[in-house]
Design a protein around this motif. Structure first.
Motif, PDB file in Angstrom:
ATOM      1  N   SER A   1      -1.984  19.220   1.085  1.00  0.00           N
ATOM      2  CA  SER A   1      -2.925  19.119  -0.022  1.00  0.00           C
ATOM      3  C   SER A   1      -3.875  17.938   0.173  1.00  0.00           C
ATOM      4  O   SER A   1      -3.604  17.000   0.928  1.00  0.00           O
ATOM      5  N   LYS A   2      -4.990  18.004  -0.528  1.00  0.00           N
ATOM      6  CA  LYS A   2      -6.007  16.956  -0.411  1.00  0.00           C
ATOM      7  C   LYS A   2      -5.468  15.610  -0.884  1.00  0.00           C
ATOM      8  O   LYS A   2      -5.720  14.580  -0.259  1.00  0.00           O
ATOM      9  N   SER A   3      -4.709  15.604  -1.972  1.00  0.00           N
ATOM     10  CA  SER A   3      -4.185  14.343  -2.485  1.00  0.00           C
ATOM     11  C   SER A   3      -3.186  13.720  -1.516  1.00  0.00           C
ATOM     12  O   SER A   3      -3.138  12.499  -1.362  1.00  0.00           O
ATOM     13  N   ARG A   4      -2.396  14.545  -0.841  1.00  0.00           N
ATOM     14  CA  ARG A   4      -1.438  14.015   0.131  1.00  0.00           C
ATOM     15  C   ARG A   4      -2.167  13.412   1.327  1.00  0.00           C
ATOM     16  O   ARG A   4      -1.800  12.353   1.827  1.00  0.00           O
TER      17      ARG A   4
ATOM     18  N   ILE B   1      -1.961   9.476   2.508  1.00  0.00           N
ATOM     19  CA  ILE B   1      -1.610   9.065   3.865  1.00  0.00           C
ATOM     20  C   ILE B   1      -2.723   8.222   4.464  1.00  0.00           C
ATOM     21  O   ILE B   1      -2.476   7.196   5.098  1.00  0.00           O
ATOM     22  N   TRP B   2      -3.976   8.628   4.260  1.00  0.00           N
ATOM     23  CA  TRP B   2      -5.114   7.877   4.772  1.00  0.00           C
ATOM     24  C   TRP B   2      -5.150   6.474   4.174  1.00  0.00           C
ATOM     25  O   TRP B   2      -5.359   5.488   4.876  1.00  0.00           O
ATOM     26  N   ARG B   3      -4.931   6.376   2.868  1.00  0.00           N
ATOM     27  CA  ARG B   3      -4.936   5.073   2.185  1.00  0.00           C
ATOM     28  C   ARG B   3      -3.796   4.194   2.695  1.00  0.00           C
ATOM     29  O   ARG B   3      -3.973   2.999   2.921  1.00  0.00           O
TER      30      ARG B   3
ATOM     31  N   MET C   1      -2.374   4.314   5.654  1.00  0.00           N
ATOM     32  CA  MET C   1      -2.716   3.864   7.002  1.00  0.00           C
ATOM     33  C   MET C   1      -3.761   2.756   6.957  1.00  0.00           C
ATOM     34  O   MET C   1      -3.690   1.792   7.719  1.00  0.00           O
ATOM     35  N   LEU C   2      -4.728   2.871   6.065  1.00  0.00           N
ATOM     36  CA  LEU C   2      -5.763   1.852   5.938  1.00  0.00           C
ATOM     37  C   LEU C   2      -5.170   0.524   5.474  1.00  0.00           C
ATOM     38  O   LEU C   2      -5.445  -0.526   6.055  1.00  0.00           O
ATOM     39  N   VAL C   3      -4.339   0.569   4.447  1.00  0.00           N
ATOM     40  CA  VAL C   3      -3.703  -0.656   3.942  1.00  0.00           C
ATOM     41  C   VAL C   3      -2.809  -1.269   5.018  1.00  0.00           C
ATOM     42  O   VAL C   3      -2.820  -2.481   5.239  1.00  0.00           O
ATOM     43  N   GLY C   4      -2.055  -0.437   5.724  1.00  0.00           N
ATOM     44  CA  GLY C   4      -1.187  -0.939   6.786  1.00  0.00           C
ATOM     45  C   GLY C   4      -1.972  -1.610   7.899  1.00  0.00           C
ATOM     46  O   GLY C   4      -1.592  -2.677   8.387  1.00  0.00           O
TER      47      GLY C   4
END
Length: 55
Positions: free
Chosen positions: A2-5, A9-11, A13-16
């Motif tokens: 889904s788009k929210s998932r 995941i993208w967020r 990875m960005l924060v990490g």
């Protein structure tokens, strides 16, 4: 997926990646970096909620 998932995941990875980059800067302590990440998440949620309900 889904788009929210995908966005979650993208967020994550960005924060990490920002945490890893931040820890490589001299003078940045790991504890303060994790506190900053923990505090920004509720703030981003409030901003998202505010913008989605008032515009």
């Amino acid at each position: 997926m889904s788009k929210s998932r995908r966005q979650m995941i993208w967020r994550l990875m960005l924060v990490g990646s920002l945490v890893v980059l931040g820890l490589k800067i001299p003078g940045v302590e790991a504890v303060s970096m994790f506190i900053g990440v923990a505090l920004i998440q509720p703030a981003l949620y409030v901003v998202y909620w505010w913008l989605s309900h008032h515009f």
